[in-house]
Design a protein around this motif. Structure first.
Motif, short mmCIF file in Angstrom:
data_model
loop_
_atom_site.label_atom_id
_atom_site.label_comp_id
_atom_site.label_asym_id
_atom_site.label_seq_id
_atom_site.Cartn_x
_atom_site.Cartn_y
_atom_site.Cartn_z
N MET A 1 0.83 -1.19 0.00
CA MET A 1 0.00 0.00 0.00
C MET A 1 0.87 1.25 0.00
O MET A 1 1.92 1.28 0.64
N ARG A 2 0.41 2.26 -0.73
CA ARG A 2 1.16 3.52 -0.81
C ARG A 2 0.38 4.59 -0.05
O ARG A 2 -0.77 4.86 -0.36
N LEU A 3 1.06 5.18 0.93
CA LEU A 3 0.43 6.15 1.81
C LEU A 3 1.06 7.53 1.59
O LEU A 3 2.28 7.67 1.58
N TYR A 4 0.19 8.52 1.45
CA TYR A 4 0.62 9.89 1.13
C TYR A 4 0.14 10.86 2.20
O TYR A 4 -0.86 10.62 2.90
N THR A 5 0.86 11.97 2.27
CA THR A 5 0.38 13.16 2.96
C THR A 5 0.22 14.24 1.89
O THR A 5 1.14 14.47 1.10
N PHE A 6 -0.95 14.88 1.84
CA PHE A 6 -1.20 15.81 0.74
C PHE A 6 -1.97 17.05 1.21
O PHE A 6 -2.58 17.05 2.29
N ASP A 7 -1.91 18.09 0.40
CA ASP A 7 -2.60 19.35 0.65
C ASP A 7 -2.31 19.86 2.06
O ASP A 7 -1.16 20.10 2.40
N ASP A 8 -3.31 20.02 2.91
CA ASP A 8 -3.08 20.52 4.27
C ASP A 8 -2.79 19.36 5.22
O ASP A 8 -3.38 19.24 6.27
N TYR A 9 -1.86 18.51 4.82
CA TYR A 9 -1.40 17.36 5.59
C TYR A 9 -2.52 16.35 5.86
O TYR A 9 -2.58 15.73 6.91
N ARG A 10 -3.37 16.19 4.85
CA ARG A 10 -4.36 15.11 4.88
C ARG A 10 -3.67 13.79 4.53
O ARG A 10 -2.60 13.77 3.93
N PRO A 71 5.71 12.36 3.11
CA PRO A 71 4.72 11.43 3.65
C PRO A 71 4.79 11.27 5.16
O PRO A 71 3.79 10.92 5.79
N GLN A 72 5.96 11.49 5.74
CA GLN A 72 6.09 11.49 7.21
C GLN A 72 6.80 12.78 7.59
O GLN A 72 8.02 12.84 7.69
N PRO A 73 6.03 13.86 7.77
CA PRO A 73 6.66 15.19 7.93
C PRO A 73 7.30 15.43 9.29
O PRO A 73 8.12 16.34 9.40
N ARG A 74 6.93 14.65 10.31
CA ARG A 74 7.49 14.96 11.63
C ARG A 74 7.72 13.70 12.45
O ARG A 74 7.01 13.43 13.43
N GLY A 192 9.94 10.88 0.06
CA GLY A 192 8.66 10.75 -0.64
C GLY A 192 8.83 10.13 -2.02
O GLY A 192 9.92 9.68 -2.38
N PRO A 193 7.76 10.14 -2.79
CA PRO A 193 6.49 10.81 -2.50
C PRO A 193 5.56 10.06 -1.55
O PRO A 193 4.64 10.65 -1.01
N ALA A 194 5.80 8.74 -1.34
CA ALA A 194 4.91 7.95 -0.51
C ALA A 194 5.71 7.01 0.37
O ALA A 194 6.88 6.71 0.10
N GLY A 274 9.34 4.02 -5.18
CA GLY A 274 8.90 5.25 -5.81
C GLY A 274 10.03 6.10 -6.33
O GLY A 274 11.21 5.77 -6.18
N GLU A 275 9.65 7.21 -6.95
CA GLU A 275 10.61 8.15 -7.54
C GLU A 275 10.40 9.52 -6.94
O GLU A 275 9.30 10.06 -6.95
N LEU A 276 11.48 10.08 -6.42
CA LEU A 276 11.46 11.40 -5.78
C LEU A 276 12.25 12.37 -6.65
O LEU A 276 13.43 12.14 -6.92
#
Length: 284
Positions: A1-10, A71-74, A192-194, A274-276
């Motif tokens: 599974m590919r997990l993302y953080t996007f827009d306002d950290y959704r 994808p894991q900002p903190r 990232g990206p995921a 993935g490719e960053l």
């Protein structure tokens, strides 16, 4: 599974059709946006089935319609393995190396170092060069994301504590300062990206990756050539400190390290992960 953080950290999980299932509501609304991925990883055993259900019938946006962030900002802790490839050791201290004729020790001597988690950035950002008169190098690595608390874990159980993997760049200013300083500038850890969950990676002992700058390949290797492999790194670091869900270990870089400058474009491709792609700019 590919997990993302996007827009306002959704939080998003990618479906087969390329759309994102918005799974933000699976974590508490009281969680700070940048801590949502940590919360998801922490409670993954309970939430995984709901995430899989959401992916089967996604109702979120297309991936190209959102701003993809780290994808894991903190993470609570960001650890890195120094000189974990023998050929990188040779290039650093050999003829023409950055530290020519120096006694370059490997991870067997240095063990590890901590990078500031504030150095993390994602595909929405850029690598910022802080000083025009200092050499700044790219280092291609595989990032290991911890999935469950790890304290004094033996290597035979180490992979049970891995949540997933992520492309990671360890950007480095060369000089005499301590590694933790030279590698912790803001934007010096693009990821990232995921995050790709561990079940998607058939053999973490042989994850191939490559890096190019402006289309020219500079680094190409695999985790098969690590001096300390991923289980050994988890064993080593968890002996000293408790690793928590969402923490990241940067596994080390192979030979081919080289300088980058404003205007360059760095592309790190990790097979199956993935490719960053990151632009390089002057620090504002």
């Amino acid at each position: 599974m590919r997990l993302y953080t996007f827009d306002d950290y959704r939080l998003g999980a990618q479906a087969d059709d390329g759309r994102l299932a918005d799974i933000t509501d699976l974590v508490s609304a009281d969680i700070a946006p940048r801590d949502r991925m940590t919360a998801l990883i922490t409670h993954w055993d309970r939430l995984a089935s709901q995430v899989r259900g959401a992916v089967r019938s996604p109702s979120g946006p297309a991936l190209f319609d959102v701003t993809v962030r780290a994808p894991q900002p903190r993470p609570r802790t960001l650890l890195a393995a120094p000189v974990n490839y023998l050929r990188h050791q040779a290039e650093m201290g050999g003829d023409g190396g950055v530290y020519a004729d120096a006694d370059i020790k490997t991870i067997a001597s240095y063990a590890g170092f901590v990078k500031a988690s504030s150095s993390i950035t994602g595909p929405d950002g850029a690598i910022e060069i802080p000083f025009p008169d200092r050499r700044v190098d790219h280092e291609a690595e595989v990032g290991v994301v911890i999935g469950r608390r790890a304290s004094r874990v033996p290597r035979e159980r180490a992979l049970d504590h891995v949540f997933g993997y992520v492309p990671l760049l360890d950007i480095t200013i060369r000089g005499e300062e301590d590694r933790s300083y030279r590698k912790s500038f803001d934007t010096f850890t693009p990821i990232g990206p995921a995050i790709v969950t561990a079940d998607e990676i058939p053999d973490p002992a042989d994850i191939a990756f490559r890096l190019s700058v402006n289309g020219q390949e500079r680094q190409k290797s695999t985790t098969r050539h690590l001096i300390y492999d991923i289980p050994r790194l988890i064993e080593l670091y968890s002996e000293a400190m408790t690793l928590e869900p969402g923490d990241i270990i940067a596994t080390g870089t192979p030979e081919g390290v080289g300088p980058i400058s404003p205007g360059d474009q760095v592309v790190l491709t990790v097979e199956g992960v993935g490719e960053l792609t990151m632009p390089v700019v002057e620090r504002p």
